[in-house]
Design an enzyme around this catalytic site. Structure first.
Site, PDB file in Angstrom:
ATOM      1  N   PHE A  64     139.526 -48.275  -0.633  1.00 50.69           N
ATOM      2  CA  PHE A  64     140.918 -47.871  -0.991  1.00 50.69           C
ATOM      3  C   PHE A  64     141.625 -47.432   0.563  1.00 50.69           C
ATOM      4  O   PHE A  64     141.368 -48.044   1.617  1.00 50.69           O
ATOM      5  CB  PHE A  64     141.097 -47.169  -1.895  1.00 50.69           C
ATOM      6  CG  PHE A  64     140.810 -47.961  -3.318  1.00 50.69           C
ATOM      7  CD1 PHE A  64     141.938 -48.768  -3.635  1.00 50.69           C
ATOM      8  CD2 PHE A  64     139.986 -47.500  -4.205  1.00 50.69           C
ATOM      9  CE1 PHE A  64     141.858 -49.548  -5.021  1.00 50.69           C
ATOM     10  CE2 PHE A  64     139.878 -48.120  -5.280  1.00 50.69           C
ATOM     11  CZ  PHE A  64     140.757 -48.942  -5.980  1.00 50.69           C
ATOM     12  N   SER A  65     142.332 -46.182   0.532  1.00 49.46           N
ATOM     13  CA  SER A  65     143.107 -45.894   1.433  1.00 49.46           C
ATOM     14  C   SER A  65     142.215 -45.492   2.892  1.00 49.46           C
ATOM     15  O   SER A  65     142.875 -45.361   3.879  1.00 49.46           O
ATOM     16  CB  SER A  65     144.002 -44.932   1.102  1.00 49.46           C
ATOM     17  OG  SER A  65     144.992 -45.418   0.461  1.00 49.46           O
ATOM     18  N   THR A  66     140.985 -45.377   2.623  1.00 52.26           N
ATOM     19  CA  THR A  66     140.302 -44.880   3.684  1.00 52.26           C
ATOM     20  C   THR A  66     140.328 -45.912   4.757  1.00 52.26           C
ATOM     21  O   THR A  66     140.167 -45.998   6.076  1.00 52.26           O
ATOM     22  CB  THR A  66     138.707 -44.783   3.242  1.00 52.26           C
ATOM     23  OG1 THR A  66     138.713 -43.701   2.478  1.00 52.26           O
ATOM     24  CG2 THR A  66     137.803 -44.630   4.702  1.00 52.26           C
TER      25      THR A  66
END
Length: 386
Positions: A64-66
């Site tokens: 995801f937003s990593t």
């Protein structure tokens, strides 16, 4: 649990083991580089919820937003090579972006979630999300939801097309963001980090498992209320309900193959820790970014204590990276990186010479501050403190 633990770093291994013993993890990996050397590289648990095979060192994970940290690195490479200027105007590189009153939006404002483009108007279909040109055109036409530079708010999904198209326009070779990351971020240090996963690697991707808390009617009702299409949080995180939080669509080949540089990066903890280590120092004689570039990219430019228009609580951002603050403490001041929905986290700390990453298949109900990741980071702090 298997892997390597350098003597003295056992507290991190103990913390990793405790995540499984408590039932918080199904399958996961954690890695730490210190002074350019891997001191922790561990995997544990199971590849899937049915426990058909172990979670191995070759297991890939959607984080995801990593992913945004990789995208921020790509932008920083462009800056270091003189292709992009953080103080420049976005429209200088991407003329179509000037639509709807965005002529003066700067690169720094765009990368630090201050451009007012956290959500887009109108319905969005999944097939449109998978179409790069459609989404880049859509965000370029979008009118800001607030005056750019007057506030900041988490561009949960739009960030990827905004920053990714900017990198593509600045790059003399006009490579896609995924190709740029492969060539200029992951490739030089021998890491596996993909935005747009090659089909032959699909069998290595561990499927995400939704949090059991969502089965609780009360929790589910609260989630629907917070992420409803009438809320800015819901619009930003789900693109107007096109991809609900934790939707099984994130486990599909179509989503893995697409380039969604805010959310669909696929990697391992070992590779993510390696690229951050190469941002704060040398890894096998290679360094991705100069100290001056990292200092600029990782400096907090959002106002101190300013509430996030999307997440409501105060958040802190640099040039695409989350920086250390109450929402994302990491290893304290100087840390830069990004957390991902459900629990993943990767960051670097120049002074401590640390690159850290945690990836897992069991999602919890968070966007940052995951208890499992926090336990691991505290163990790293313990080791560094001696």
């Amino acid at each position: 649990m298997s892997g390597t633990v350098t003597p003295g770093w056992e507290p991190v291994a103990d913390a990793f083991r405790s995540n499984f013993e408590s039932g918080r993890d199904i399958g996961a990996s954690v890695a730490v580089y210190h002074r350019g050397v891997p001191v922790i590289d561990l995997v544990g648990g199971w590849f899937d919820e049915a426990r058909t095979r172990p979670y191995g060192h070759d297991t890939l994970q959607l984080v995801f937003s990593t992913t945004k940290g990789l995208t921020a690195m790509a932008a920083a490479v462009c800056v270091e090579r003189g292709w992009l200027d953080y103080d420049g105007v976005v429209a200088e590189y991407w003329p179509e972006f000037a639509a709807a009153g965005k002529e003066e939006v700067t690169v720094a404002q765009l990368l630090s979630h201050q451009a007012g483009l956290a959500a887009i108007d109108g319905a969005v279909r999944l097939e449109e999300i998978l179409d790069w040109d459609h989404m880049a055109t859509r965000v370029a036409k979008q009118a800001p939801l607030w005056e750019p530079g007057s506030a900041h708010g988490y561009h949960a999904l739009t960030f990827g097309w905004l920053a990714g198209e900017l990198v593509q326009r600045a790059d003399p070779q006009r490579r896609s963001l995924g190709a740029f990351v492969a060539d200029e971020v992951a490739g030089p240090v021998g890491a596996e980090a993909f935005i747009g996963l090659p089909e032959h690697l699909e069998h290595r991707v561990s499927p995400l498992v939704l949090s059991a808390l969502l089965a609780d009617p009360g929790v589910a009702a609260l989630a629907r209320q917070m992420l409803g299409p009438e809320t800015l949080l819901g619009r930003a995180l789900t693109l107007n309900a096109a991809v609900p939080f934790g939707d099984p669509v994130w486990n599909t080949r179509a989503v893995h193959a697409a380039q969604i540089p805010a959310a669909n990066g696929i990697s391992t903890a070992s590779s993510l820790a390696r690229v951050y280590a190469a941002c704060v120092g040398e890894v096998d004689g290679r360094r991705l970014l100069d100290p001056g570039t990292i200092a600029r990219a990782s400096a907090t430019i959002t106002p101190d204590g300013e509430p996030d228009r999307v997440l409501v609580v105060p958040t802190t951002f640099g040039m695409g990276f989350m920086t250390s603050g109450p929402f994302t403490p990491m290893l304290g001041p100087g840390s830069f990186g990004h957390a991902g929905a459900g629990g993943s986290l990767a960051f670097g700390h120049p002074e401590a010479e640390v690159g850290f990453a945690y990836a897992m298949n069991k999602m919890d109900l968070n966007l940052s501050g995951d208890a499992r990741a926090h336990r691991l980071v505290k163990a790293v702090e313990q080791v560094l403190a001696g």
